[in-house]
Design an enzyme around this catalytic site. Sequence first.
Site, PDB file in Angstrom:
ATOM      1  N   HIS A  52      39.172  87.459  57.204  1.00 49.23           N
ATOM      2  CA  HIS A  52      39.463  87.312  55.771  1.00 49.23           C
ATOM      3  C   HIS A  52      38.233  87.770  54.991  1.00 49.23           C
ATOM      4  CE1 HIS A  52      41.198  84.484  52.418  1.00 49.23           C
ATOM      5  NE2 HIS A  52      40.651  85.576  51.898  1.00 49.23           N
ATOM      6  N   HIS A  93      47.708  85.193  51.125  1.00 41.93           N
ATOM      7  CA  HIS A  93      46.950  84.068  50.568  1.00 41.93           C
ATOM      8  C   HIS A  93      47.960  83.004  50.120  1.00 41.93           C
ATOM      9  CE1 HIS A  93      43.633  86.827  50.540  1.00 41.93           C
ATOM     10  NE2 HIS A  93      42.843  86.048  49.827  1.00 41.93           N
ATOM     11  N   GLU A 133      45.405  78.207  48.378  1.00 41.73           N
ATOM     12  CA  GLU A 133      43.995  78.253  47.948  1.00 41.73           C
ATOM     13  C   GLU A 133      43.909  77.421  46.666  1.00 41.73           C
ATOM     14  OE1 GLU A 133      42.685  82.131  46.637  1.00 41.73           O
ATOM     15  OE2 GLU A 133      40.548  81.598  46.696  1.00 41.73           O
ATOM     16  N   ASP A 177      34.677  86.974  49.894  1.00 46.49           N
ATOM     17  CA  ASP A 177      34.035  87.963  49.009  1.00 46.49           C
ATOM     18  C   ASP A 177      32.539  87.722  49.053  1.00 46.49           C
ATOM     19  OD1 ASP A 177      36.496  89.176  47.571  1.00 46.49           O
ATOM     20  OD2 ASP A 177      36.789  87.003  47.434  1.00 46.49           O
TER      21      ASP A 177
HETATM   22  N1  ADE Z   1      40.910  88.659  45.905  1.00 47.84           N
HETATM   23  C1  ADE Z   1      39.658  88.640  46.332  1.00 47.84           C
HETATM   24  N2  ADE Z   1      39.306  87.403  46.693  1.00 47.84           N
HETATM   25  C2  ADE Z   1      40.381  86.606  46.499  1.00 47.84           C
HETATM   26  C3  ADE Z   1      40.646  85.241  46.701  1.00 47.84           C
HETATM   27  N3  ADE Z   1      39.734  84.389  47.165  1.00 47.84           N
HETATM   28  N4  ADE Z   1      41.873  84.771  46.361  1.00 47.84           N
HETATM   29  C4  ADE Z   1      42.792  85.604  45.869  1.00 47.84           C
HETATM   30  N5  ADE Z   1      42.588  86.896  45.668  1.00 47.84           N
HETATM   31  C5  ADE Z   1      41.384  87.410  45.989  1.00 47.84           C
HETATM   32 ZN    ZN Z   2      40.725  86.057  49.936  1.00 45.70          ZN
END
Ligand code: ADE
Ligand code: ZN
Length: 351
Positions: free
Chosen positions: A25, A205, A208, A287
């Site tokens: 991820h 995703h 979250e 990220d």
């Molecule tokens: N795009 C990049 N990082 C993300 C994340 N944590 N959740 C959703 N979209 C994303």
């Molecule tokens: Zn992500």
Amino acid sequence: MTAAIAPGRSSLHALLRAMPKAELHIHIEGSLEPELIFALAARNGVKLPYASVEALRAAYAFTDLQSFLDIYYAGASVLLKEDDFFAMAWAYFERAAADHVVRAEIFFDPQTHTDRGVNIEAVILGLARACRRAEAELGISADLILCFLRHLSEEAAFATLEQALPYRQHFIGVGLDSSERGHPPEKFERVYARCRELGLHLVAHAGEEGPPAYIRDALDRLHVERIDHGVRCLEDAALVQRLAAARVPLTVCPLSNVKLRVFDRMADHNLPALLDAGLCAMVNSDDPAYFGGYLVDNYLATFDALPQLGRDHAYRLARNGFDAAFATPEQKARWIAALDAAFAAAPAASD
Ligand code: ADE
Ligand code: ZN
């Protein structure tokens, strides 16, 4: 970022660094460091709304997912040519190699680029070239996963899939990212059905910021093989039982969850509870340029803040990553043998 070493845990730290790992991820646009953003902006004549690298970094104070995404999409605006996509991915692979990543499954967001007039060929061929070079020169097995932006329409996702299909050999699956709340999985049910017919791997995703129902719907309506994040599953006991029984992998991203306020502090993260519930969770960076660290930084920050996590958890997390990878049984067996060797070589005694 380097986490402070907690007393008595330095041999565990060494093991967390040295063990071979899978990263499942990672948004490649989220690996774009401010220095590279400014270098590419200068090269491509793109004007940025920040005066300096420091000013850009200072803006990385996020309050939720959307506040991050606004800056993340602005950062990606400097990517125009195939070489830019290659440079971004190559920089990630060099860092991943230092973290002993041996398998990387890399998300990319074509719509972030094609909506600015960038040709999808430049995006995919630049990233694919970096993947092949990572295999040849760094020993990292790498593949690409194309993500649809869920705040855009179903029609736009279908159009993106059509544009990408001439390059089908360069990606192994599809995912779903961007703003989660208000954009439930069922919005993309027909797109995923088509991707399934095409034999692509499917991930999304879910859970979250969005509710556990999104995790359930990603499984039942999109037929995903893994859930990205999924940490909110613990709010639904029946869902947890189902995820554990089916060994559905959860690609958890601890530093991301703290930076985006899913949890207030790392000490509050539910990773230990996910493992205790028998879930196939593993650690990822999401990220890394925006959230304060790459894969080893995520492991160190998590284990330092959660002292109940020890050597056995480290093994389980790394092992879950290999079990969950979209790779052949032979590749997985090779990586797991290397993982076992790293643990056999590391003394089990505390410092
Ligand atoms: N795009 C990049 N990082 C993300 C994340 N944590 N959740 C959703 N979209 C994303
Ligand atoms: Zn992500």
